[in-house]
Design an enzyme around this catalytic site. Structure first.
Site, short mmCIF file in Angstrom:
data_model
loop_
_atom_site.label_atom_id
_atom_site.label_comp_id
_atom_site.label_asym_id
_atom_site.label_seq_id
_atom_site.Cartn_x
_atom_site.Cartn_y
_atom_site.Cartn_z
CD GLN A 148 5.45 0.87 0.01
OE1 GLN A 148 6.18 0.55 0.95
NE2 GLN A 148 4.17 1.12 0.17
N GLY A 149 8.29 2.31 -3.99
CA GLY A 149 8.82 3.67 -4.11
C GLY A 149 7.80 4.70 -3.66
CE1 TYR A 150 3.47 3.30 -3.03
CE2 TYR A 150 2.39 3.66 -0.93
CZ TYR A 150 2.37 3.15 -2.21
OH TYR A 150 1.24 2.49 -2.66
CB SER A 151 9.21 7.44 2.10
OG SER A 151 8.18 6.93 2.90
CB SER A 183 12.06 -2.39 2.34
OG SER A 183 11.75 -1.60 3.45
CD GLU A 266 3.58 -0.31 4.29
OE1 GLU A 266 4.80 -0.28 4.50
OE2 GLU A 266 2.96 0.65 3.80
#
Length: 417
Positions: A148-151, A183, A266
Site C-alpha cells: 500500500q503506497g499511502y504515507s 508494509s 483496513e
C-alpha cells in the site's frame, strides 16, 4: 443468534416495572447446521492449517491452506465466482461464524494480507470489470502480493498532503516521489498507490489511485528495521516510473474517495474481536503456567486484578462486535459504533502484551537467543509491534478526532491558516 434476533416479552423487575427487551443469542437451525459443517471441516482438515508470517510472502503450506479454504467457501466466500471467489450471497452471520470457529479451533484463518483484506473489496466496489478479472483471483489465492503506497515523510496523518507526482506523458503517467512505512514492499509484486495528478487542484481533489508492478523500472525499496528487530516496513522511491493510465482505479482526481474506501476495510481489520479474545486466552494460560517463587502469576493479586480488568474490556469488545454484526444484518449504518473499532482494538491488544511483559518480569526483557526465553519472545515482539499499530492506519489521536467530529458531531479541531 440467528440474527433474525428474537426478543422476548419484557420481564418485570421486583417493583413490577417492565425491563428492556433481551436479545436471544442462540443460533437458529440454519446457522447451527452451518456451524456444525464448519466444525466438521476443521476437525478433518485443521491439521493442514498453516499460519502466514506477517510482512512475508505466504509459503507453499499457507498457499495450499488458502486454496482449500477457497474450494470450501471459507475464504473469498462472497466474492463472485467469475472473479475467483465462492460466490455465496452476503451473510454477515456466516462470516461471523467462520471467523469465530477458526479462532476457537486455533487454526490459521484465511489469508488476510493487504491485497485480500483491503484491495479486493475496493476493486469489487470501485474497480473496472477488467481490473476485477485480472487481479482479484490471483490476489485471493495468495499468488500476487500487494503493498500500500499511502504515507509519505510529510504526509502521514494528514495523508491528503501527499506530494508524489504523476505527470501525463502520452498514454502513461510518469511518477516521481517517495512513500514510507510501506508494509511488505520488499516482497510485493504490486502496489496500490496514491499520487497527485492535478497539482493545481485542492489537495483532496487532485489525487489518483494507481495499480502497478513493483518491478517497474525506477522503483527502489529500502527496508526499515523497527524496534522489533525486523524490517516490517520500507521506504519506496519512484524515479520516472511509467504507469499506463488505464491502471487507475476510479476517475482521475477521484483517488481520495477510493483511498477512503480502502481505509475503511483496513481500520475494521485492526479491531478483530476474535483475535483479541485469542490473545487474552493465551495470556491467561501464560499466567496460569508461569510461577515466581512457587506462586503462579495468576495468584498474585495485582496481576490477577489487571487480568480481570482486561477480561472485562475483551468481553466488551466482543459484545460491541455483536452490535456491529446486528447492524450489518439489518442493513443499518452503525455510525459511531464503527468508528471506535480501530482505536479500541489496537490499544487493547497492546495492553494485553504489556501485562504479559510485566508479569514475566526479567524474562519479559529477554530477546531471541536466550536459554530462558518464553514463547520465542512472541510477547516482546507483540508489545513493540502493537504499539506501531496504534500509530498505523491513523494514529490514536486522529481516531479520537474522527470519533469526536464525525461520530459525536463536536466542533472540528482548529486548523492552522
Amino acid at each position: 443468534m440467528g440474527l433474525d434476533t428474537e426478543t422476548h416479552p419484557p420481564p418485570r423487575n421486583a417493583a413490577g416495572t417492565e425491563g428492556k427487551h433481551r436479545m436471544d443469542l442462540t443460533l437458529n437451525p440454519r446457522y447451527e447446521a452451518f456451524r456444525d459443517e464448519l466444525r466438521a471441516f476443521l476437525a478433518t482438515h485443521g491439521h493442514r492449517s498453516a499460519f502466514a508470517r506477517t510482512a512475508e510472502r505466504p509459503d507453499a503450506d499457507a498457499l495450499a491452506w488458502q486454496r482449500l479454504l477457497l474450494d470450501h467457501g471459507y475464504a473469498g466466500r462472497t466474492v463472485p465466482r467469475e472473479y475467483g471467489g465462492h460466490g455465496a450471497a452476503p451473510d454477515v452471520m456466516e462470516s461471523h461464524l467462520i471467523t469465530e470457529e477458526f479462532a476457537r479451533a486455533g487454526v490459521a484463518p484465511p489469508l488476510g494480507n493487504q491485497g485480500i483484506s483491503m484491495l479486493v473489496p475496493t476493486l469489487l466496489e470501485l474497480g473496472t470489470e477488467a481490473q476485477r478479472r485480472e487481479w482479484i483471483g490471483p490476489t485471493l489465492r495468495g499468488e500476487v502480493v500487494w503493498c500500500q503506497g499511502y504515507s509519505e515523510p510529510g504526509a502521514g496523518s494528514d495523508l491528503a498532503s501527499l506530494q508524489t507526482r504523476a505527470t501525463e506523458d502520452g498514454g502513461d503517467f510518469v511518477i516521481n516521489g517517495q512513500k514510507i512505512w510501506t508494509s511488505t514492499a520488499h516482497v510485493a509484486d504490486m502496489i496500490f498507490c496514491l499520487v497527485r495528478t492535478e497539482p493545481g487542484a485542492a489537495k483532496h481533489a487532485g489525487i489518483s489511485y494507481l495499480l502497478f508492478s513493483m518491478k517497474t523500472p525506477g522503483i527502489e525499496v529500502r527496508p526499515l528495521k523497527t524496534m522489533t528487530g525486523h524490517a516490517e516496513f520500507n521506504e519506496v522511491f519512484f524515479t520516472d516510473v511509467r504507469v499506463p493510465q488505464h491502471q487507475i482505479v476510479g476517475q482521475r482526481g477521484d483517488g481520495w474517495k477510493v483511498a477512503n474506501a480502502t481505509l475503511k476495510h483496513e481500520r475494521g481489520s485492526l479491531g478483530n474481536p476474535n483475535l483479541t479474545t485469542q490473545r487474552y486466552q493465551e495470556l491467561a494460560t501464560l499466567m496460569q503456567a508461569e510461577t515466581v517463587d512457587g506462586t503462579r502469576l495468576i495468584d498474585q493479586p495485582v496481576l490477577r486484578d489487571r487480568l480481570m480488568r482486561l477480561q472485562g474490556q475483551v468481553l466488551a469488545q466482543k459484545c460491541h462486535g455483536l452490535r456491529l454484526l446486528t447492524a450489518a444484518a439489518k442493513g443499518e449504518d452503525p455510525g459511531l459504533a464503527a468508528l471506535v473499532v480501530k482505536l479500541q482494538g489496537c490499544e487493547l491488544r497492546h495492553q494485553l502484551a504489556a501485562l504479559a511483559i510485566d508479569a514475566l518480569g526479567e524474562l519479559g526483557l529477554l530477546m531471541p537467543g536466550s536459554a530462558h526465553l518464553r514463547a520465542q519472545a512472541l510477547w516482546q515482539e507483540r508489545y513493540m509491534f502493537d504499539l506501531g499499530l496504534i500509530i498505523g492506519g491513523g494514529t490514536a489521536q486522529i481516531q479520537k478526532n474522527i470519533i469526536a467530529e464525525r461520530g459525536l458531531d463536536m466542533p472540528r479541531e482548529p486548523r492552522l491558516a
